[in-house]
Design a protein around this motif. Sequence first.
Motif, short mmCIF file in Angstrom:
data_model
loop_
_atom_site.label_atom_id
_atom_site.label_comp_id
_atom_site.label_asym_id
_atom_site.label_seq_id
_atom_site.Cartn_x
_atom_site.Cartn_y
_atom_site.Cartn_z
N ARG A 33 0.83 -1.19 0.00
CA ARG A 33 0.00 0.00 0.00
C ARG A 33 0.88 1.26 0.00
N GLY A 35 0.57 5.74 0.22
CA GLY A 35 -0.34 6.78 0.67
C GLY A 35 0.27 8.16 0.63
N TRP A 36 -0.59 9.13 0.78
CA TRP A 36 -0.19 10.53 0.95
C TRP A 36 -0.68 11.00 2.31
N TYR A 37 0.20 11.66 3.01
CA TYR A 37 -0.11 12.28 4.30
C TYR A 37 0.27 13.75 4.19
N LEU A 47 -3.47 11.53 7.56
CA LEU A 47 -3.70 10.77 6.34
C LEU A 47 -4.52 11.60 5.36
N ALA A 49 -4.79 10.18 1.67
CA ALA A 49 -5.34 9.15 0.79
C ALA A 49 -4.42 7.95 0.78
N LEU A 50 -5.02 6.78 0.54
CA LEU A 50 -4.28 5.53 0.44
C LEU A 50 -4.68 4.81 -0.84
N ALA A 57 -8.67 2.59 -3.56
CA ALA A 57 -8.31 3.85 -2.93
C ALA A 57 -9.26 4.22 -1.80
N TYR A 59 -9.94 7.75 1.09
CA TYR A 59 -9.64 9.15 1.29
C TYR A 59 -10.09 9.65 2.66
N ILE A 69 -6.20 9.96 -5.76
CA ILE A 69 -4.93 9.26 -5.70
C ILE A 69 -4.90 8.22 -6.81
N CYS A 95 4.81 11.32 0.97
CA CYS A 95 4.50 10.01 0.39
C CYS A 95 4.93 8.93 1.38
#
Length: 117
Positions: A33, A35-37, A47, A49-50, A57, A59, A69, A95
């Motif tokens: 997985r 993600g964006w933090y 967090l 999105a993953l 995905a 959110y 994402i 990221c």
Amino acid sequence: QVQLVESGGGLVQAGGSLIISCVASGSTFSINRMGWYRQAPGKQRDLVALISRSLSADYADSVRGRFTISRDNAKNTVYLQMNSLKPEDTAVYYCQAECFGDPNDYWGQGTQVTVSS
């Protein structure tokens, strides 16, 4: 191990759009997985999105419907398309990657996104 490098941050006016990218290198075959933090000054890292390896995905409520994402496994790259940006979206965006059989989380160095009102 995995190395992550973000790019694409910058200054944008409220209501505008921006896309940020993260390229992974190293043991990319083991990435599950990603993600964006984001972290605003004086606040915790949250967090955004993953996305799974199978491209499922999820959110945060604060960005659902505005951010998308996506992931290109062939290019070892994950993207975050950000639309209808708000000043409260201003933060350093990080990221993150999780790998099969590895208890560590991997992080990039972050990219600054600033939304002016």
